[in-house]
Design an enzyme around this catalytic site. Structure first.
Site, short mmCIF file in Angstrom:
data_model
loop_
_atom_site.label_atom_id
_atom_site.label_comp_id
_atom_site.label_asym_id
_atom_site.label_seq_id
_atom_site.Cartn_x
_atom_site.Cartn_y
_atom_site.Cartn_z
N ARG A 1 -2.92 20.21 -1.47
CA ARG A 1 -2.81 19.39 -0.26
C ARG A 1 -4.19 19.14 0.35
NH1 ARG A 1 -1.34 21.62 4.13
NH2 ARG A 1 0.28 22.96 3.28
N TYR B 1 -1.56 -7.42 8.62
CA TYR B 1 -0.41 -6.85 7.92
C TYR B 1 0.64 -6.41 8.93
CZ TYR B 1 2.25 -4.11 4.62
OH TYR B 1 3.26 -3.62 3.84
N ASP C 1 -9.65 -3.50 7.13
CA ASP C 1 -8.65 -3.51 6.06
C ASP C 1 -9.11 -4.58 5.07
OD1 ASP C 1 -6.50 -3.95 4.37
OD2 ASP C 1 -4.98 -3.75 5.94
N LYS D 1 -2.03 -2.56 -4.00
CA LYS D 1 -2.16 -3.98 -4.27
C LYS D 1 -3.17 -4.21 -5.40
CE LYS D 1 0.66 -4.18 -0.82
NZ LYS D 1 0.24 -4.39 0.56
C1 LIG Z 1 0.39 -3.75 1.71
C2 LIG Z 1 -0.64 -3.74 2.76
C3 LIG Z 1 -0.79 -2.64 3.62
C4 LIG Z 1 0.12 -1.43 3.55
O1 LIG Z 1 -0.03 -0.77 2.33
P1 LIG Z 1 1.17 0.06 1.61
O2 LIG Z 1 0.49 0.56 0.38
O3 LIG Z 1 2.28 -0.91 1.36
O4 LIG Z 1 1.56 1.14 2.54
C5 LIG Z 1 -1.80 -2.68 4.57
N1 LIG Z 1 -2.61 -3.75 4.68
C6 LIG Z 1 -2.49 -4.83 3.87
C7 LIG Z 1 -3.42 -5.98 4.05
C8 LIG Z 1 -1.50 -4.86 2.89
O5 LIG Z 1 -1.37 -5.93 2.11
#
Ligand SMILES: *Cc1c(COP(=O)(O)O)cnc(C)c1O
Length: 377
Positions: free
Chosen positions: A49, A102, A175, A200
């Site tokens: 962890r 998001y 992000d 992604k």
């Molecule tokens: C998908 C996404 C998230 C969240 O990620 P998860 O892996 O689905 O929890 C955050 N920011 C963006 C821009 C995303 O496309």
């Protein structure tokens, strides 16, 4: 010898394992790590962890690709995003977040952050002056931006916002999921943290959930983040870390092609009657010059297509598609299309006629023909 990002990604930083000759990294499943006879940890690890070898290898690759001294991987992008935001919060703190971002980040901020006495201003972060006006010196702890923003693809000025945030005593987290380390390096532009939904483009095959943070400095906030992950436990499993590493080995083969497909589709779809397109790589995009300045090698694999005719027409178009896969998420090798307004529900700020296209690796002519036919009907 310094290695370029393509080399780091392709070899997953190992090339081969000196002990076994294996050219793929092992999946270490151990949850606990033994001590030697003098009760010292053998390789600094104690319990999975805290830290574990396979996730740590993924972290080393991501840190190298983003140009930061350290990265942490999480069980999902949302686990990484919420950790990054919470690490900056104290009661009464103020956070600036984008109006377009998001959806789960936005709704989490609007519900949970508010419940803990945190003030959140949702501003149009593609308008740097609006960010400047919203900053409260000494009170704003964090500016969160997403660029390009999912799903409406606004571009925010990382360098300018970093400077403003720092002058007000706040920190900037970006992000960078849609940009990927192939096209953008927010830390080099002054961001304090970079966040990825590694689910992604980084992993790239729609078969693993993962998130990542990369820091500009191993400072007190980073130490806090490490402690939070250790005590709260949103760790990435070794199997998931292996899939992420496996995906990242082809990052520089996939993403440039996905971005080239996106640019070609955006250009050609924009020429069709009735449809309009948003893509940071198009000259007509309101922040195209900024995108060209702060991104390199392409503008990402996401295109926002507006069909006109409201939600009814967008849904009619999506129903006729035969090559594009109707599913949420993005960044995989298969092209996905989604009607975000349906998924985001009645509070959605997304235009009702918007279809988000995530370009995969199919032949661009197949992707274009499918959309053109669906739009013609
Ligand atoms: C998908 C996404 C998230 C969240 O990620 P998860 O892996 O689905 O929890 C955050 N920011 C963006 C821009 C995303 O496309």
């Amino acid at each position: 010898m310094t290695r370029r990002p393509e080399t780091i990604a392709a070899q997953a930083l190992i090339g081969y394992d000196a002990k076994t000759g294996a050219v793929a990294p092992p999946i270490h499943l151990a949850t606990t790590f033994s001590r030697d006879a003098s009760y010292e940890l053998i390789d600094g690890r104690h319990y999975a962890r805290d830290d574990a070898p396979t996730p740590q290898l993924a972290e080393a690759v991501i840190a190298a690709l983003e140009g930061g001294p350290a990265a942490m991987v999480y069980a999902s992008g949302m686990a990484a995003a919420t950790a990054a935001i919470r690490a900056h919060l104290v009661p009464g703190a103020h956070v600036i977040a984008p109006r377009a971002c998001y959806f789960a980040v936005r709704s989490w901020l609007a519900s949970f952050a508010a419940r803990w006495g945190v003030a959140v201003d949702f501003v149009d972060t593609s308008d740097t002056a609006a960010v400047a006006a919203a900053l409260r010196p000494g009170v704003t702890r964090l500016v969160w931006i997403e660029t390009p923003a999912n799903p409406t693809l606004e571009v925010s000025d990382i360098a300018a916002i970093a400077e403003l945030a720092h002058a007000a005593g706040a920190r900037l987290c970006v992000d960078s999921t849609a940009a990927t380390p192939v096209h953008a390096h927010p830390l080099a532009l002054g961001a304090d943290l970079v966040m990825h939904s590694a689910t992604k483009f980084l992993a790239g095959h729609s078969d693993v959930l993962a998130g990542a943070l990369v820091t500009a400095r191993e400072d007190a906030v980073w130490a806090d983040l490490h402690l939070m992950r250790r005590e709260e436990g949103p760790c990435l499993s070794p199997h998931a870390a292996f899939l992420l590493l496996r995906g990242m080995r082809t990052l520089f083969a996939r993403v440039p092609q996905q971005s080239a497909t996106a640019l070609a589709l955006a250009t050609r779809l924009g020429e069709l009657p009735g449809a309009s397109v948003r893509y940071p790589g198009l000259g007509a995009h309101p922040q195209h010059a900024l995108a060209a300045r702060q991104m390199s090698g392409g503008f990402g694999g996401l295109v926002a297509l507006q069909t006109g005719g409201g939600a009814a027409r967008a849904l009619a178009v999506i129903q006729r598609l035969r090559v594009w896969v109707r599913a949420t998420s993005l960044g995989g090798v298969e092209s996905l299309v989604e009607h975000r307004a349906t998924v985001e529900g009645p509070d959605s700020p997304t235009p009702p006629d918007l279809l988000r296209l995530s370009c995969g690796l199919e032949h661009v002519e197949d992707l274009f023909a499918d959309l053109a036919e669906a739009l013609r009907a």
